[in-house]
Enzyme design. Sequence first.
Site, PDB file in Angstrom:
ATOM      1  N   SER A   1      10.171 -25.996  -4.716  1.00 22.58           N
ATOM      2  CA  SER A   1       9.441 -27.095  -5.345  1.00 22.58           C
ATOM      3  C   SER A   1      10.342 -27.714  -6.401  1.00 22.58           C
ATOM      4  CB  SER A   1       8.162 -26.581  -6.018  1.00 22.58           C
ATOM      5  OG  SER A   1       7.577 -27.583  -6.835  1.00 22.58           O
TER       6      SER A   1
ATOM      7  N   TYR B   1       3.877 -20.575 -11.133  1.00 25.22           N
ATOM      8  CA  TYR B   1       4.407 -21.348 -10.010  1.00 25.22           C
ATOM      9  C   TYR B   1       5.855 -21.754 -10.281  1.00 25.22           C
ATOM     10  CZ  TYR B   1       4.550 -24.946  -6.345  1.00 25.22           C
ATOM     11  OH  TYR B   1       4.867 -25.697  -5.241  1.00 25.22           O
TER      12      TYR B   1
END
Length: 258
Positions: A148, A163
């Site tokens: 990401s 995350y």
Amino acid sequence: MGNQYFDLTGQVAVVTGASTGLGVQMAKALASQGANIVALARRQNLIDEVAKEISETYGVKAIGVACDITDTERVEAAVDTILKEMGRIDILVNNAGTGAVAPAEDITDEQFANEMNIDLFGSFKMARAVAKKAMIPANYGRIINIASMYGLVGNKIAPASPYHAAKGGVVNLTRALAAEWGDKGITVNAICPGYFETPLTKETLDSEYFQNYAKTMIPMARYGKEGELDTAAIFLSAPCSTYVNGVILPVDGGYTSM
């Protein structure tokens, strides 16, 4: 007739997290280039539907294999099943993941551990099993880890420290595996998507709040649309991409350029 640089005919691609969203999109993209597809996720009914649609649309072989990537025994069994059914694994797209959103001071140990277990450790477990059982013996493979842009930078719109940490781990895991397996005919690269439209994110991304944020923070002033991740996955999967190894490729509209 020119070179078919992105022809994947006859190859077998395993895509994790392929029950919804970006996993399904990338599975379809690889199928469009002739790859046979294994849709891998926890919910058998959903991946069976995905496999059926892919087979009917693209004329390739497609199957659904249920697996919890946090369970080592199930990962090993799933890879054995795939090899029995498909005979080979040429491409692995490690896409399965989750996302805990909460202020860091309120994140529980369980939330942090769960994020690491799925996004980072699960990606490693899949890569380890596929490399050992299929790619190293074949002296060939393409592993694509879906990290990401949040694995490269922080953010001010939604607190998600577990995350960020897990995807940052995926980024450097990619480099480590690329270095270790490069002389075994295996390339290991990562895609770092930005904000992308999926059935689960569309409402949020279309909100006035996010639209104003995008105009400030994303050079292209918009989120990614369906299909705009496909070419990156195809490029990194291609047999001709022989010398592309250890690359961290943001597909984020320029978010990480600022």
